[in-house]
Design a protein around this motif. Sequence first.
Motif, PDB file in Angstrom:
ATOM      1  N   SER B 247       0.825  -1.206   0.000  1.00 38.47           N
ATOM      2  CA  SER B 247       0.000   0.000   0.000  1.00 38.47           C
ATOM      3  C   SER B 247       0.861   1.259   0.000  1.00 38.47           C
ATOM      4  O   SER B 247       0.371   2.348   0.333  1.00 38.47           O
ATOM      5  N   SER B 248       2.142   1.077  -0.360  1.00 36.16           N
ATOM      6  CA  SER B 248       3.090   2.203  -0.347  1.00 36.16           C
ATOM      7  C   SER B 248       3.138   2.828   1.030  1.00 36.16           C
ATOM      8  O   SER B 248       2.964   4.036   1.198  1.00 36.16           O
ATOM      9  N   SER B 249       3.372   1.925   1.990  1.00 31.38           N
ATOM     10  CA  SER B 249       3.477   2.340   3.397  1.00 31.38           C
ATOM     11  C   SER B 249       2.250   3.115   3.842  1.00 31.38           C
ATOM     12  O   SER B 249       2.342   4.166   4.489  1.00 31.38           O
ATOM     13  N   GLY B 250       1.082   2.580   3.499  1.00 30.02           N
ATOM     14  CA  GLY B 250      -0.154   3.128   4.014  1.00 30.02           C
ATOM     15  C   GLY B 250      -0.694   4.318   3.268  1.00 30.02           C
ATOM     16  O   GLY B 250      -1.620   4.980   3.749  1.00 30.02           O
ATOM     17  N   ARG B 251      -0.175   4.583   2.048  1.00 26.73           N
ATOM     18  CA  ARG B 251      -0.670   5.745   1.313  1.00 26.73           C
ATOM     19  C   ARG B 251      -1.861   5.385   0.416  1.00 26.73           C
ATOM     20  O   ARG B 251      -2.540   6.266  -0.107  1.00 26.73           O
ATOM     21  N   SER B 252      -2.069   4.101   0.220  1.00 32.53           N
ATOM     22  CA  SER B 252      -3.149   3.714  -0.686  1.00 32.53           C
ATOM     23  C   SER B 252      -3.929   2.554  -0.095  1.00 32.53           C
ATOM     24  O   SER B 252      -3.344   1.588   0.376  1.00 32.53           O
ATOM     25  N   PRO B 253      -5.271   2.611  -0.130  1.00 28.76           N
ATOM     26  CA  PRO B 253      -6.031   1.411   0.231  1.00 28.76           C
ATOM     27  C   PRO B 253      -5.771   0.322  -0.812  1.00 28.76           C
ATOM     28  O   PRO B 253      -5.201   0.581  -1.865  1.00 28.76           O
ATOM     29  N   LEU B 254      -6.185  -0.875  -0.489  1.00 23.59           N
ATOM     30  CA  LEU B 254      -5.970  -2.005  -1.389  1.00 23.59           C
ATOM     31  C   LEU B 254      -7.281  -2.714  -1.676  1.00 23.59           C
ATOM     32  O   LEU B 254      -8.147  -2.808  -0.805  1.00 23.59           O
ATOM     33  N   SER B 255      -7.380  -3.216  -2.887  1.00 22.38           N
ATOM     34  CA  SER B 255      -8.489  -4.095  -3.253  1.00 22.38           C
ATOM     35  C   SER B 255      -7.870  -5.299  -3.935  1.00 22.38           C
ATOM     36  O   SER B 255      -7.207  -5.162  -4.958  1.00 22.38           O
ATOM     37  N   ILE B 256      -8.061  -6.485  -3.348  1.00 25.46           N
ATOM     38  CA  ILE B 256      -7.355  -7.680  -3.805  1.00 25.46           C
ATOM     39  C   ILE B 256      -8.373  -8.685  -4.322  1.00 25.46           C
ATOM     40  O   ILE B 256      -9.342  -9.012  -3.630  1.00 25.46           O
ATOM     41  N   ARG B 257      -8.127  -9.174  -5.541  1.00 24.56           N
ATOM     42  CA  ARG B 257      -8.998 -10.206  -6.115  1.00 24.56           C
ATOM     43  C   ARG B 257      -8.160 -11.409  -6.474  1.00 24.56           C
ATOM     44  O   ARG B 257      -7.017 -11.277  -6.906  1.00 24.56           O
ATOM     45  N   PHE B 258      -8.773 -12.569  -6.292  1.00 23.75           N
ATOM     46  CA  PHE B 258      -8.119 -13.809  -6.670  1.00 23.75           C
ATOM     47  C   PHE B 258      -8.886 -14.424  -7.839  1.00 23.75           C
ATOM     48  O   PHE B 258     -10.113 -14.482  -7.810  1.00 23.75           O
ATOM     49  N   GLU B 271     -14.917 -13.403  -3.420  1.00 23.43           N
ATOM     50  CA  GLU B 271     -15.136 -11.999  -3.062  1.00 23.43           C
ATOM     51  C   GLU B 271     -13.790 -11.294  -2.968  1.00 23.43           C
ATOM     52  O   GLU B 271     -12.821 -11.827  -2.452  1.00 23.43           O
ATOM     53  N   PRO B 272     -13.739 -10.065  -3.460  1.00 27.72           N
ATOM     54  CA  PRO B 272     -12.493  -9.304  -3.305  1.00 27.72           C
ATOM     55  C   PRO B 272     -12.254  -8.957  -1.837  1.00 27.72           C
ATOM     56  O   PRO B 272     -13.179  -8.901  -1.037  1.00 27.72           O
ATOM     57  N   ILE B 273     -10.998  -8.766  -1.515  1.00 24.46           N
ATOM     58  CA  ILE B 273     -10.599  -8.359  -0.159  1.00 24.46           C
ATOM     59  C   ILE B 273     -10.298  -6.869  -0.204  1.00 24.46           C
ATOM     60  O   ILE B 273      -9.403  -6.424  -0.914  1.00 24.46           O
ATOM     61  N   GLU B 274     -11.077  -6.103   0.541  1.00 15.20           N
ATOM     62  CA  GLU B 274     -10.905  -4.652   0.558  1.00 15.20           C
ATOM     63  C   GLU B 274     -10.214  -4.255   1.859  1.00 15.20           C
ATOM     64  O   GLU B 274     -10.611  -4.698   2.946  1.00 15.20           O
ATOM     65  N   ILE B 275      -9.190  -3.452   1.758  1.00 12.49           N
ATOM     66  CA  ILE B 275      -8.460  -3.017   2.962  1.00 12.49           C
ATOM     67  C   ILE B 275      -8.365  -1.499   2.950  1.00 12.49           C
ATOM     68  O   ILE B 275      -7.772  -0.902   2.044  1.00 12.49           O
ATOM     69  N   SER B 276      -8.964  -0.880   3.960  1.00 11.21           N
ATOM     70  CA  SER B 276      -9.002   0.583   4.028  1.00 11.21           C
ATOM     71  C   SER B 276      -7.706   1.119   4.633  1.00 11.21           C
ATOM     72  O   SER B 276      -6.898   0.375   5.204  1.00 11.21           O
ATOM     73  N   LEU B 277      -7.535   2.433   4.521  1.00  8.47           N
ATOM     74  CA  LEU B 277      -6.331   3.056   5.085  1.00  8.47           C
ATOM     75  C   LEU B 277      -6.245   2.868   6.604  1.00  8.47           C
ATOM     76  O   LEU B 277      -5.162   2.528   7.117  1.00  8.47           O
ATOM     77  N   PRO B 278      -7.329   3.078   7.356  1.00  9.40           N
ATOM     78  CA  PRO B 278      -7.228   2.832   8.800  1.00  9.40           C
ATOM     79  C   PRO B 278      -6.859   1.385   9.120  1.00  9.40           C
ATOM     80  O   PRO B 278      -6.088   1.124  10.052  1.00  9.40           O
ATOM     81  N   GLU B 279      -7.403   0.452   8.353  1.00  9.89           N
ATOM     82  CA  GLU B 279      -7.070  -0.958   8.588  1.00  9.89           C
ATOM     83  C   GLU B 279      -5.603  -1.225   8.265  1.00  9.89           C
ATOM     84  O   GLU B 279      -4.934  -1.977   8.971  1.00  9.89           O
TER      85      GLU B 279
END
Lengths: 185, 390
Positions: B247-258, B271-279
């Motif tokens: 996430s570039s050391s927390g600068r970007s949220p992530l959305s991960i799909r398999f 289901e995609p895995i969504e990871i917010s900045l606070p998380e």
Amino acid sequence: MSTSLAQRSARGYRNRGQGHYAEQYVRALASASGFSVGKSDPEPVGIDLQIKYERRKDVPWPSKTIEVSVKSTSSRTYNDDGLMYEIKSGAHDVLCGSMGVDFDIRRYLVVVVVPERLHGYGAMTDQGLALSHEAYLIDLMSSQPVGQEQSSKSMTLPTAQLLTPNLLSEVLLEDSERACEWLSM
Amino acid sequence: MAIDVVHQLPIEGFPLENLRAYLASSGWMEVDSESSGSYWAKPDEDGEIWLPSHTRVITFRTRILELLRNLEDRESRPYREILGDVLDLDRDIQEIRTFPGEKPGETRLSDGVEAVEGIRKWIESAAVSVAIGHPQAVLPRRKPGRAQDLISATNLLVPGVGSFIWRISTPIADNPRQDSFSFDEIPGGNGLDDYSRLTTKFLYSSTMATVSAAQTVHREGGSLEPFRERINQGVTANLCEALDLSSSSGRSPLSIRFRWATRRPVGAWLEPIEISLPELEIIAWAGREFRREAVDEGVTIHGVVVRLVREGPSDGPGQITIAGRDVDSPENSFGHYWVELTAEDYLVAAEAHSSDKIVEITGDVHSVGNRRVLRNPSGFGVIYGGDELG
């Protein structure tokens, strides 16, 4: 006297209109026969329409597809065997080939004979809309290609190949009994 | 224009069987066939598609493109992506989408470098976890051979359409096979998955577990406990650090799909895995806490003695600092290691320090604050002289 630009432009416009009408003629006949008609995207070279019977739950015959190249002519010159027609070599050769080797779907030539004038294309009669005049369906897959030695090829479109719902059904379904049964539904 | 991609397809040897397998695994059924091709339809949906049987026909490329466009409409995803899935039938694909805030299709070079490094560590975390076969909060620095092999065989693909989508491709066996692993808690592991497929499944499940822990902490506040509770589900410091880097050391949220290999589909985990900045912030913190708590056992350091401290009698024990590297993880571990030595070893250290000789020592490395403290030292000695440690 050379043909004027306006005359050539008018002829080109008529030709395009003629070609468009010819394609719609075939569409109308195929649709009236109960088959689906469409265009592939992208279109194979030299092919204008795809006519298809799709398997139905109430009529479990296998799906069938043919592709047609639609040409038109306003010249109605007949010999003893049928309508005389001149086809460009390229348009002819693209329909020559073997199933399974060159082609995966059967392909045919359809020549639509159209009136010389636009206003003759369609007319309302007591029975409904009548489209003029007629069309012929020819199988060129087993024919020899012309090649580049000639620019065109003369051929005769047999009277027996007059395109009717019955002929189209027989060709598409590859079974004359099924064709009769289909048209009687 | 789509046709340029299809024109680049290698017709000779085009994997028609892959396409058949893809259709079958996507819910299509072959309803009719002729020698030259077959018709496929989906139950309860209108419309059939045509699949030619031979690549030699002159219309082959146009038929394939028409089929792909049909699938594109049905699946609401680009035909290029579908073609990729068809061609890579025996690979699992992971897509990590970042949101760099630049123009679509662009990301800053520095962010990209961090993200790629994070992705490598992300794959590595699962590969090592599965290979070692038992859960632990910090993975060993020495990677098992099969984990290294899998990482070497993993490819970075052309980024996906969007901004910015990293795509990773991991090879799996072409058919299920029984393999022996002791890590039986891998969800979905049914004894018939090969190591690679177990790793990609584990990657999904452990990432989900990490996000779940972060969500719990975010919701309820407080401790590392939600992460500790999920160590047996594959949550590790390494995984946390990998997600943070990605996430570039927390600068970007992530959305991960398999995307699972078409030849061996996985019914679940779509289901995609969504990871917010606070998380992500919580996950990065958890990674640091795991490191702080953890002990790396049996670490061997090569380095130079840069500091000597002895309080008390001049023939007693003392403390030294070695500037060096872990021989098993040299690229990651340069640092200063604080060690308590016996009187005898201290003398050796003093001699090594005065003559710039390289020393070696083995022990258990603890993170204490900002220091790396090496406890239970053994095998201390000079290994060679001069500035040979790069």
